[in-house]
Design an enzyme around this catalytic site. Structure first.
Site, PDB file in Angstrom:
ATOM      1  N   ASP A 104       1.027  -2.131 -10.362  1.00 39.04           N
ATOM      2  CA  ASP A 104      -0.069  -1.741  -9.485  1.00 39.04           C
ATOM      3  C   ASP A 104       0.426  -0.738  -8.458  1.00 39.04           C
ATOM      4  O   ASP A 104       1.594  -0.773  -8.048  1.00 39.04           O
ATOM      5  CB  ASP A 104      -0.618  -2.955  -8.736  1.00 39.04           C
ATOM      6  CG  ASP A 104      -1.248  -4.002  -9.633  1.00 39.04           C
ATOM      7  OD1 ASP A 104      -1.553  -3.672 -10.798  1.00 39.04           O
ATOM      8  OD2 ASP A 104      -1.423  -5.132  -9.168  1.00 39.04           O
ATOM      9  N   LYS A 105      -0.454   0.125  -8.029  1.00 42.32           N
ATOM     10  CA  LYS A 105      -0.122   1.046  -6.947  1.00 42.32           C
ATOM     11  C   LYS A 105       0.394   0.226  -5.766  1.00 42.32           C
ATOM     12  O   LYS A 105      -0.165  -0.823  -5.441  1.00 42.32           O
ATOM     13  CB  LYS A 105      -1.388   1.824  -6.540  1.00 42.32           C
ATOM     14  CG  LYS A 105      -1.146   2.802  -5.426  1.00 42.32           C
ATOM     15  CD  LYS A 105      -2.433   3.497  -5.041  1.00 42.32           C
ATOM     16  CE  LYS A 105      -2.149   4.397  -3.857  1.00 42.32           C
ATOM     17  NZ  LYS A 105      -3.373   4.924  -3.280  1.00 42.32           N
TER      18      LYS A 105
END
Length: 169
Positions: A5-6
């Protein structure tokens, strides 16, 4: 081969050739790749270790989020409490599946949102300005030779400082 995930720090697997990528993707799908994360959550779990086995899909009320939904895909996360202090918990999370935002969704579902995860109910604490999640360990067999491979990655400074605040007396 997979993604983070970012704003999640840590290890990722990257394949250099099409056969290697294919073999690694199959290994992940077969749950033959061990992935462990460190997480700092707001709150304290009721048990020292537990498994969240709850399907994940698009949140019907907000299409940019994921949620535990009956019609979602199977998802399983093992969680172990390592330390707790000042209303926060240091956790070790092992993935059995790899759904989008899986750890973030499963912990929020347990009322343990990640520190600074604004999407899933976490608040900035302990100096963290991003969700407190770090991919720390990967183990799998080499896609060509079959040799066992193990990789560990220490957390970056922001996560390490927050972790220390929760884990040290």
């Amino acid at each position: 081969v997979h993604r983070l995930d970012k704003d999640t720090s840590g290890l990722m697997v990257v394949g250099k050739t099409v056969p290697a990528v294919t073999a690694l993707v199959r290994a992940i799908a077969a749950r033959d790749v061990h992935r462990r994360y460190l997480a700092i959550a707001r709150g304290t779990p009721r048990e020292a270790s537990f498994t969240v086995d709850a399907p994940i899909g698009r949140d019907p009320s907000n299409r940019t989020r994921m949620a535990v939904v009956f019609s979602g895909k199977p998802a399983q996360t093992d969680v172990e409490l390592l330390a707790t202090k000042s209303g926060c918990s240091a956790l070790s999370c092992t993935l059995h599946t790899g759904r989008t935002h899986q750890i973030r969704v499963h912990l929020a579902y347990q009322r343990l949102p990640l520190v600074a995860d604004l999407i899933y109910g976490g608040k900035p604490l302990l100096g963290m300005q991003r969700q407190a999640l770090h991919a720390t360990e990967l183990r799998f067999l080499h896609p060509v030779t079959g040799a066992p491979l193990a990789f560990d990655c220490p957390p970056p400074p922001d996560f390490a400082a927050a972790w220390k605040l929760v884990t040290e007396a």
